[in-house]
Design a protein around this motif. Structure first.
Motif, short mmCIF file in Angstrom:
data_model
loop_
_atom_site.label_atom_id
_atom_site.label_comp_id
_atom_site.label_asym_id
_atom_site.label_seq_id
_atom_site.Cartn_x
_atom_site.Cartn_y
_atom_site.Cartn_z
N GLN A 71 0.85 -1.24 -0.12
CA GLN A 71 -0.24 -0.01 0.03
C GLN A 71 0.90 1.31 0.07
O GLN A 71 0.27 2.12 -0.81
N GLN A 72 1.95 1.28 0.71
CA GLN A 72 2.82 2.38 0.69
C GLN A 72 3.67 2.72 -0.56
O GLN A 72 3.56 3.96 -1.05
N GLN A 73 3.87 1.53 -1.11
CA GLN A 73 4.33 1.41 -2.55
C GLN A 73 3.23 2.30 -3.65
O GLN A 73 3.66 2.95 -4.28
N THR A 74 2.15 1.95 -3.25
CA THR A 74 1.23 2.28 -4.36
C THR A 74 0.74 3.76 -4.11
O THR A 74 0.57 4.51 -4.90
N LEU A 75 0.86 3.94 -2.88
CA LEU A 75 0.26 5.48 -2.38
C LEU A 75 1.49 6.47 -2.18
O LEU A 75 1.40 7.41 -1.60
N SER A 113 -2.40 -4.47 -10.90
CA SER A 113 -2.69 -4.88 -11.93
C SER A 113 -2.65 -4.12 -13.38
O SER A 113 -2.66 -4.59 -14.46
N LEU A 114 -2.23 -2.95 -13.06
CA LEU A 114 -2.00 -1.99 -14.11
C LEU A 114 -0.82 -2.31 -14.91
O LEU A 114 0.24 -2.84 -14.29
N PRO A 115 -0.56 -1.96 -16.20
CA PRO A 115 0.64 -2.27 -16.88
C PRO A 115 1.53 -0.75 -16.40
O PRO A 115 1.31 0.02 -15.65
N PRO A 116 2.92 -0.86 -16.46
CA PRO A 116 3.62 0.03 -15.91
C PRO A 116 3.17 1.31 -16.34
O PRO A 116 3.49 2.36 -15.60
N GLU A 117 3.11 1.65 -17.65
CA GLU A 117 2.71 2.91 -17.90
C GLU A 117 1.22 3.45 -17.21
O GLU A 117 1.17 4.80 -17.07
N GLY A 118 0.35 2.42 -17.08
CA GLY A 118 -0.77 2.83 -16.13
C GLY A 118 -0.37 3.22 -14.71
O GLY A 118 -1.00 3.99 -14.11
#
Length: 166
Positions: free
Chosen positions: A13-17, A44-49
């Motif tokens: 979560q910390q990485q995502t946010l 689940s998103l691609p790297p560009e997403g």
């Protein structure tokens, strides 16, 4: 401080946010729940997403509270207007807009409805059916009440009573 604190988030979560790290502990609990919900599909998103999501988080954090309120209001208004169009119509209108020159886009933005000045903007527009109707015939004044009785201090030499009602 609202929960969860930044330290209570998982490493994932910390990485995502991460773009919200500096302001996370000052965000309200409902906003935190919203961000946590938004971030669930990050991996689940691609790297560009993922890069786009982080970029938009950075942009959001940089906005002032008034700009955020305005963005929420614009989003709600756009969402309401988009219900009136089919997906094909939306796509055609977007492509038409994208084809405009920067000058034409500025002219179009200048023609847009003026922003309210001097008043707080609503976070969410209020549905007309939820607004109270103004009664016909103007406003009525509140009924007059009897004035309160005054308590007046009297010098101690006047007798055993220290106060009298007038």
């Amino acid at each position: 401080m609202s929960r969860p604190s930044w330290a209570e988030l998982t490493a994932l979560q910390q990485q995502t946010l991460k773009p919200l790290a500096a302001s996370w502990n000052s965000i309200s609990e409902p906003q935190k729940r919203k961000w946590l919900e938004i971030s669930k599909n990050y991996h689940s998103l691609p790297p560009e997403g993922q890069a786009t999501m982080h970029s938009r988080m950075n942009e959001w954090v940089a906005l002032s509270p008034q700009q955020r309120a305005e963005a929420r209001l614009n989003f709600a208004k756009t969402k309401e207007l988009s219900k009136q169009l089919t997906p094909e119509e939306k796509k055609a209108k977007w492509q038409t807009y994208q084809a405009l020159s920067p000058e034409e886009k500025q002219k179009l933005a200048a023609k847009a409805s003026a922003r309210p000045a001097g008043a707080a903007t609503a976070v969410k527009p209020v549905a007309p059916q939820k607004l109270a109707a103004v009664p016909p015939g103007g406003t009525k004044t509140a009924p007059k009440m009897a004035p309160a009785q005054a308590i007046v201090s009297v010098p101690a030499t006047a007798g055993p009573a220290t106060a009298v009602q007038r």
